[in-house]
Design a protein around this motif. Structure first.
Motif, PDB file in Angstrom:
ATOM      1  N   VAL A 113     -29.664  43.431  -6.135  1.00  0.00           N
ATOM      2  CA  VAL A 113     -28.373  44.087  -6.460  1.00  0.00           C
ATOM      3  C   VAL A 113     -28.251  45.578  -4.581  1.00  0.00           C
ATOM      4  CG1 VAL A 113     -27.853  46.202  -7.478  1.00  0.00           C
ATOM      5  CG2 VAL A 113     -28.556  44.344  -8.204  1.00  0.00           C
ATOM      6  N   ASP A 114     -29.333  45.539  -4.825  1.00  0.00           N
ATOM      7  CA  ASP A 114     -29.315  46.479  -3.692  1.00  0.00           C
ATOM      8  C   ASP A 114     -28.755  45.627  -1.618  1.00  0.00           C
ATOM      9  OD1 ASP A 114     -30.286  48.659  -4.389  1.00  0.00           O
ATOM     10  OD2 ASP A 114     -32.805  48.435  -4.560  1.00  0.00           O
ATOM     11  N   LEU A 115     -29.873  43.854  -2.090  1.00  0.00           N
ATOM     12  CA  LEU A 115     -29.221  43.773  -0.727  1.00  0.00           C
ATOM     13  C   LEU A 115     -28.113  42.908  -0.682  1.00  0.00           C
ATOM     14  CD1 LEU A 115     -32.461  41.288  -0.792  1.00  0.00           C
ATOM     15  CD2 LEU A 115     -31.401  43.331   1.009  1.00  0.00           C
ATOM     16  N   LEU A 116     -27.483  42.460  -1.668  1.00  0.00           N
ATOM     17  CA  LEU A 116     -25.736  42.777  -2.101  1.00  0.00           C
ATOM     18  C   LEU A 116     -25.019  43.629  -1.515  1.00  0.00           C
ATOM     19  CD1 LEU A 116     -25.183  41.184  -5.108  1.00  0.00           C
ATOM     20  CD2 LEU A 116     -24.794  40.409  -3.131  1.00  0.00           C
ATOM     21  N   ALA A 117     -25.520  45.033  -1.262  1.00  0.00           N
ATOM     22  CA  ALA A 117     -24.149  45.912  -0.599  1.00  0.00           C
ATOM     23  C   ALA A 117     -24.480  46.340   1.406  1.00  0.00           C
ATOM     24  CB  ALA A 117     -24.874  47.258  -0.977  1.00  0.00           C
ATOM     25  N   ALA A 118     -25.347  45.102   1.438  1.00  0.00           N
ATOM     26  CA  ALA A 118     -25.649  45.157   2.463  1.00  0.00           C
ATOM     27  C   ALA A 118     -25.281  43.997   3.710  1.00  0.00           C
ATOM     28  CB  ALA A 118     -27.404  45.291   3.492  1.00  0.00           C
ATOM     29  N   VAL A 119     -24.718  43.212   2.402  1.00  0.00           N
ATOM     30  CA  VAL A 119     -23.635  42.215   2.945  1.00  0.00           C
ATOM     31  C   VAL A 119     -22.724  42.813   3.444  1.00  0.00           C
ATOM     32  CG1 VAL A 119     -22.486  40.418   2.448  1.00  0.00           C
ATOM     33  CG2 VAL A 119     -24.757  40.723   1.554  1.00  0.00           C
ATOM     34  N   PRO A 120     -22.323  42.330   5.255  1.00  0.00           N
ATOM     35  CA  PRO A 120     -21.020  42.322   6.320  1.00  0.00           C
ATOM     36  C   PRO A 120     -20.001  42.078   5.033  1.00  0.00           C
ATOM     37  CG  PRO A 120     -22.618  41.433   7.360  1.00  0.00           C
ATOM     38  CD  PRO A 120     -23.297  41.621   5.478  1.00  0.00           C
ATOM     39  N   SER A 121     -18.800  42.694   5.571  1.00  0.00           N
ATOM     40  CA  SER A 121     -17.474  42.353   5.036  1.00  0.00           C
ATOM     41  C   SER A 121     -16.659  41.199   5.483  1.00  0.00           C
ATOM     42  CB  SER A 121     -16.444  43.505   4.925  1.00  0.00           C
ATOM     43  OG  SER A 121     -16.075  43.828   6.904  1.00  0.00           O
ATOM     44  N   VAL A 122     -17.309  41.311   6.611  1.00  0.00           N
ATOM     45  CA  VAL A 122     -16.381  39.728   7.119  1.00  0.00           C
ATOM     46  C   VAL A 122     -16.973  38.502   6.474  1.00  0.00           C
ATOM     47  CG1 VAL A 122     -16.615  38.109   9.356  1.00  0.00           C
ATOM     48  CG2 VAL A 122     -15.995  40.879   9.461  1.00  0.00           C
ATOM     49  N   VAL A 123     -18.517  38.759   5.767  1.00  0.00           N
ATOM     50  CA  VAL A 123     -19.129  36.996   4.979  1.00  0.00           C
ATOM     51  C   VAL A 123     -18.236  37.499   3.724  1.00  0.00           C
ATOM     52  CG1 VAL A 123     -20.918  36.688   4.069  1.00  0.00           C
ATOM     53  CG2 VAL A 123     -21.095  38.112   6.163  1.00  0.00           C
ATOM     54  N   PHE A 124     -17.807  38.403   3.360  1.00  0.00           N
ATOM     55  CA  PHE A 124     -17.238  38.404   1.723  1.00  0.00           C
ATOM     56  C   PHE A 124     -15.414  38.181   2.603  1.00  0.00           C
ATOM     57  CE2 PHE A 124     -20.112  41.458   0.714  1.00  0.00           C
ATOM     58  CZ  PHE A 124     -20.536  41.387  -0.498  1.00  0.00           C
ATOM     59  N   GLY A 125     -15.165  38.026   3.718  1.00  0.00           N
ATOM     60  CA  GLY A 125     -13.863  37.744   3.750  1.00  0.00           C
ATOM     61  C   GLY A 125     -14.112  35.942   3.740  1.00  0.00           C
ATOM     62  N   LEU A 126     -14.729  36.106   4.350  1.00  0.00           N
ATOM     63  CA  LEU A 126     -14.812  34.507   4.596  1.00  0.00           C
ATOM     64  C   LEU A 126     -16.132  33.887   3.709  1.00  0.00           C
ATOM     65  CD1 LEU A 126     -17.158  34.454   7.985  1.00  0.00           C
ATOM     66  CD2 LEU A 126     -14.934  33.883   8.000  1.00  0.00           C
ATOM     67  N   TRP A 127     -16.164  34.172   2.951  1.00  0.00           N
ATOM     68  CA  TRP A 127     -16.314  33.495   1.350  1.00  0.00           C
ATOM     69  C   TRP A 127     -14.713  33.214   0.589  1.00  0.00           C
ATOM     70  CZ3 TRP A 127     -16.337  36.120  -3.092  1.00  0.00           C
ATOM     71  CH2 TRP A 127     -16.742  36.050  -4.586  1.00  0.00           C
ATOM     72  N   GLY A 128     -14.112  34.726   0.247  1.00  0.00           N
ATOM     73  CA  GLY A 128     -13.236  34.837  -0.373  1.00  0.00           C
ATOM     74  C   GLY A 128     -12.211  33.817   0.393  1.00  0.00           C
ATOM     75  N   ILE A 129     -11.801  32.932   1.913  1.00  0.00           N
ATOM     76  CA  ILE A 129     -10.885  32.360   2.130  1.00  0.00           C
ATOM     77  C   ILE A 129     -11.656  30.790   1.989  1.00  0.00           C
ATOM     78  CG2 ILE A 129      -9.844  31.475   4.271  1.00  0.00           C
ATOM     79  CD1 ILE A 129      -9.680  34.516   5.341  1.00  0.00           C
ATOM     80  N   ILE A 130     -12.421  30.804   1.924  1.00  0.00           N
ATOM     81  CA  ILE A 130     -13.424  29.075   2.215  1.00  0.00           C
ATOM     82  C   ILE A 130     -13.521  28.617   0.793  1.00  0.00           C
ATOM     83  CG2 ILE A 130     -15.156  27.574   2.983  1.00  0.00           C
ATOM     84  CD1 ILE A 130     -15.142  29.386   5.617  1.00  0.00           C
ATOM     85  N   VAL A 131     -14.090  29.585  -0.202  1.00  0.00           N
ATOM     86  CA  VAL A 131     -14.399  29.121  -1.286  1.00  0.00           C
ATOM     87  C   VAL A 131     -13.985  29.742  -2.415  1.00  0.00           C
ATOM     88  CG1 VAL A 131     -16.513  29.586  -2.855  1.00  0.00           C
ATOM     89  CG2 VAL A 131     -17.029  29.047  -0.522  1.00  0.00           C
ATOM     90  N   LEU A 132     -13.709  30.859  -2.448  1.00  0.00           N
ATOM     91  CA  LEU A 132     -12.432  31.713  -3.645  1.00  0.00           C
ATOM     92  C   LEU A 132     -11.411  31.177  -4.170  1.00  0.00           C
ATOM     93  CD1 LEU A 132     -12.924  33.602  -6.226  1.00  0.00           C
ATOM     94  CD2 LEU A 132     -12.567  35.782  -4.478  1.00  0.00           C
ATOM     95  N   ALA A 133     -10.139  31.596  -2.386  1.00  0.00           N
ATOM     96  CA  ALA A 133      -8.976  31.316  -2.629  1.00  0.00           C
ATOM     97  C   ALA A 133      -9.087  29.691  -3.506  1.00  0.00           C
ATOM     98  CB  ALA A 133      -8.666  31.288  -1.875  1.00  0.00           C
ATOM     99  N   PRO A 134      -9.313  28.650  -2.878  1.00  0.00           N
ATOM    100  CA  PRO A 134      -9.144  27.075  -3.375  1.00  0.00           C
ATOM    101  C   PRO A 134      -9.231  27.444  -4.709  1.00  0.00           C
ATOM    102  CG  PRO A 134     -10.426  26.739  -1.446  1.00  0.00           C
ATOM    103  CD  PRO A 134     -10.641  28.710  -1.268  1.00  0.00           C
ATOM    104  N   ALA A 135     -10.751  27.898  -4.929  1.00  0.00           N
ATOM    105  CA  ALA A 135     -11.147  27.622  -6.171  1.00  0.00           C
ATOM    106  C   ALA A 135     -10.536  28.073  -7.035  1.00  0.00           C
ATOM    107  CB  ALA A 135     -12.904  28.088  -6.553  1.00  0.00           C
ATOM    108  N   VAL A 136     -10.077  29.733  -7.184  1.00  0.00           N
ATOM    109  CA  VAL A 136      -8.952  30.094  -8.293  1.00  0.00           C
ATOM    110  C   VAL A 136      -7.898  29.513  -8.033  1.00  0.00           C
ATOM    111  CG1 VAL A 136     -10.458  32.342  -8.120  1.00  0.00           C
ATOM    112  CG2 VAL A 136      -8.382  31.980  -6.638  1.00  0.00           C
ATOM    113  N   GLN A 137      -6.922  28.945  -7.341  1.00  0.00           N
ATOM    114  CA  GLN A 137      -5.782  28.496  -7.018  1.00  0.00           C
ATOM    115  C   GLN A 137      -5.287  27.912  -8.409  1.00  0.00           C
ATOM    116  OE1 GLN A 137      -3.805  26.540  -6.901  1.00  0.00           O
ATOM    117  NE2 GLN A 137      -1.730  26.664  -6.355  1.00  0.00           N
ATOM    118  N   PRO A 138      -5.920  26.623  -8.644  1.00  0.00           N
ATOM    119  CA  PRO A 138      -5.829  26.136  -9.877  1.00  0.00           C
ATOM    120  C   PRO A 138      -5.741  27.103 -10.575  1.00  0.00           C
ATOM    121  CG  PRO A 138      -7.221  25.092  -9.039  1.00  0.00           C
ATOM    122  CD  PRO A 138      -7.232  26.326  -8.081  1.00  0.00           C
ATOM    123  N   ILE A 139      -6.424  27.937 -12.015  1.00  0.00           N
ATOM    124  CA  ILE A 139      -6.502  28.517 -12.839  1.00  0.00           C
ATOM    125  C   ILE A 139      -6.152  29.520 -12.626  1.00  0.00           C
ATOM    126  CG2 ILE A 139      -7.749  30.840 -13.239  1.00  0.00           C
ATOM    127  CD1 ILE A 139     -10.617  29.621 -12.469  1.00  0.00           C
TER     128      ILE A 139
END
Length: 313
Positions: A113-139
């Protein structure tokens, strides 16, 4: 019979104590000075932007308030959606780590949990575009088809999944480590006597948590939630990368017509801004500053109002 009072004895302060107290006073004062300097800068630089029109600033199609309204709405709306998802999950994870998980597992989860707080926001943005957005679109499409009569799920579903709800999910993932870490430390500080007393009265572990842990940590949960909300309000790059913006005021969660956020709008627009447009963007930053300050003031008021009812006293 007369009584005499002993003269007050002045305690001579050691040089180290004087240096320490002076340094602490200076450090505390610098916080107020910095806050005042930021506020003065924003106000002075915002005055031309607040009074600008479409004739003086190319960013505007009307007046300033018509421009900043959808942005302020999108900032608050995305942050509230993120908080609605993040707080229950964070409290549950913190409670599992502090009161349910074995010691070794709890330590490992705490480190993660403490390490997750250190992940840069750009990484979360890339994850949101490449992984999350296509995965949730059918839902999103399924919810729109079978529950489209609910206003939040109505409208035309985005074909890319880059919606305000996707951005809220990314924000929720980003603030979960912050809220979880604070709640975990607060739950671990619950007086052991309170917990043992509840268990001695025949309470189950969950009943003990409700009677002893939650009342003790209520104000801390509120503080952690408001800290997470402040983080979500100010997030820039992740939202700018994930969200497809149309600058509208809409509560629909799955459409391609999404309200923007103030931080993301500043990040995307400022590099090409010139003249009065810069003052307009600074004025939107002033609005965000006021909103964030109001959120923290509200949190302090809630904490001070509820602390007399908490188990901490």
């Amino acid at each position: 019979m007369t009584t005499t009072t002993a003269p007050a004895v002045k305690v001579k302060q050691r040089p180290g104590d004087r240096w320490f107290s002076g340094t602490a006073l200076f450090a505390g004062s610098m916080i107020l000075v910095t806050l005042a300097a930021v506020a003065i800068f924003l106000i002075v630089q915002s005055i031309p932007g607040l009074t600008a029109t479409s004739d003086t600033a190319s960013l505007l199609t009307g007046n300033f308030w018509q421009y900043v309204g959808p942005l302020a709405f999108g900032t608050i709306w995305a942050s509230l959606l993120a908080l609605l998802m993040a707080v229950p999950l964070s409290v549950a994870v913190a409670l599992f780590i502090s009161h349910y998980a074995p010691r070794r597992l709890a330590q490992g989860l705490g480190y993660i949990v403490d390490l997750l707080a250190a992940v840069p926001s750009v990484v979360f943005g890339l994850w949101g575009i490449i992984v999350l957005a296509p995965a949730v679109q059918p839902i999103f499409a399924w919810l729109n088809t079978y529950a489209g009569w609910i206003p939040l799920f109505g409208g035309t579903v985005s074909s890319t999944g880059r919606t305000i709800f996707t951005a809220a999910i990314v924000l929720a993932v980003m603030v979960v480590p912050i809220i979880t870490a604070i709640c975990r430390e607060i739950f671990l500080q619950t007086p052991v006597l309170h917990e043992e007393a509840a268990l001695a009265l025949g309470a189950t572990r969950w009943e003990m948590v409700k009677m002893a842990v939650f009342p003790f940590g209520r104000s801390g949960i509120v503080s952690a939630s408001m800290l997470g909300l402040g983080r979500a309000l100010g997030e820039t790059m992740a939202v700018a990368m994930v969200l497809s913006v149309a600058n509208v005021v809409s509560f629909k969660l799955f459409t391609a017509q999404n309200p923007g956020t103030i931080p993301a709008n500043i990040a995307l627009t400022f590099p090409e801004a010139y003249g009065t447009n810069i003052n307009v963007l600074i004025a939107t930053g002033l609005i965000l500053f006021v909103v964030t300050f109001a959120v923290n003031a509200l949190a302090r008021w809630i904490v001070s109002r509820r602390k007399e009812f908490s188990g901490a006293n």
